[in-house]
Enzyme design. Sequence first.
Site, short mmCIF file in Angstrom:
data_model
loop_
_atom_site.label_atom_id
_atom_site.label_comp_id
_atom_site.label_asym_id
_atom_site.label_seq_id
_atom_site.Cartn_x
_atom_site.Cartn_y
_atom_site.Cartn_z
N ALA A 30 0.81 -1.22 0.00
CA ALA A 30 0.00 0.00 0.00
C ALA A 30 0.84 1.27 0.00
O ALA A 30 0.44 2.29 -0.56
CB ALA A 30 -0.94 -0.01 1.21
N PHE A 75 -3.55 1.02 4.75
CA PHE A 75 -4.44 0.38 5.72
C PHE A 75 -3.95 0.48 7.15
O PHE A 75 -4.73 0.57 8.07
CB PHE A 75 -4.63 -1.10 5.36
N ARG A 76 -2.63 0.50 7.34
CA ARG A 76 -2.14 0.31 8.70
C ARG A 76 -1.33 1.46 9.29
O ARG A 76 -0.89 1.39 10.41
CB ARG A 76 -1.31 -0.98 8.78
N ASP A 81 -5.26 -1.11 -7.13
CA ASP A 81 -5.61 0.15 -7.79
C ASP A 81 -5.26 0.21 -9.27
O ASP A 81 -5.67 1.14 -9.96
CB ASP A 81 -4.97 1.33 -7.06
N HIS A 140 -3.94 -9.46 -4.87
CA HIS A 140 -5.25 -9.24 -4.26
C HIS A 140 -6.30 -8.75 -5.26
O HIS A 140 -7.34 -8.24 -4.86
CB HIS A 140 -5.13 -8.26 -3.09
N CYS A 189 -20.28 -10.26 -12.93
CA CYS A 189 -21.57 -10.75 -12.41
C CYS A 189 -21.37 -12.16 -11.87
O CYS A 189 -20.83 -13.02 -12.55
CB CYS A 189 -22.61 -10.75 -13.52
N CYS A 243 -26.35 -6.89 -12.32
CA CYS A 243 -26.19 -7.12 -13.76
C CYS A 243 -27.56 -7.07 -14.43
O CYS A 243 -28.60 -7.14 -13.77
CB CYS A 243 -25.54 -8.50 -13.95
N SER A 280 4.41 -3.59 4.99
CA SER A 280 4.85 -3.99 6.33
C SER A 280 5.10 -5.49 6.41
O SER A 280 5.55 -6.00 7.43
CB SER A 280 3.79 -3.59 7.36
#
Length: 240
Positions: free
Chosen positions: A26, A37-38, A108, A123, A131, A152, A193
Site C-alpha cells: 500500500a 491500511f495500517r 488500484d 489481491h 456478475c 447485472c 509492512s
Amino acid sequence: MKLQEQIQQLQELVDQSARIVFFGGAGVSTESGIPDFRSVDGLYHQQYEYPPETILSHTFYRKHPDVFFRFYRDKMLKLDAQPNAAHLKLAKLERAGKLRAVVTQNIDGLHQKAGSRCVYELHGSVLRNYCEQCGKAYDAEFMLHSEGIPRCHCGGRIKPDVVLYEEGLDPDVMNGAVQAIADADMLIVGGTSLVVYPAAGLIQYYRGKRLVVINKTELSAGADLTILGPIGEVFSEIQV
C-alpha cells in the site's frame, strides 16, 4: 547512512542486476493519494460503523452487501489517482529490460496505468468486476456510479475482482509471482509492512543476494540494504 548514500548504493545494485523483481504494498500508492491500511491515518485507524477489516471480509460481503458497497465506493474506488514516481520508474526499468515483474498487494491498477506489463496482482483489482450469475464484466466506473447493491442485466450481483478476507489467492497469480521472485537476481520490497499472509511469505522464495527494502516507517533487519524514506522520492533518483 544518509538517504543519498543509500540511494547511490541502490543505484549500484540496480546497475549490477538484470532480473529485478519489485514486491510492493500500500505504501507504493500513498504518494498517489490512495490511503494505506495500517499507518496512523490509514483505513484501519478511521472510525466506521464496522471495522474495515470486517467490512472487507467474505462473510460480511455476503451478509451485509449494502454496507459493503457503500464502504467500497467511498474508500476503495480512487479512480482519479495517477501513478507516482515509483510506478513510472518501475515501468521504465521494465522497458529497459532490467525489471522482470512487479508483484503487488495493491488493487488500484496504477502499475499498469504507468506502463508496467508484467504485474502479478495478488489481491485482484478494482478495475475488474463481474456478475456472479452470468460472468459479464463491468468496469470500475460502472461500480462507482451504481447505487445500492450493483446488479447485472441478468439480475445477478456484481462482485469486484478483489480478494476479500477469508478468500484464497488466485493460484495462477501466486505461481507466477513465486516463479518471478525465485528467478530474480535482485528483489526490491517497498511500501509494505509484510504482515499480510500468504502474500508476505513470497519473499522466502528469493534466493539472490540483493534484497532491498524501502519503507517510510519500517526497516527490515534481513535485507542487504534498507532505505528509510518515501518510495517515490527514492525511485525518482534512480537512473535507467
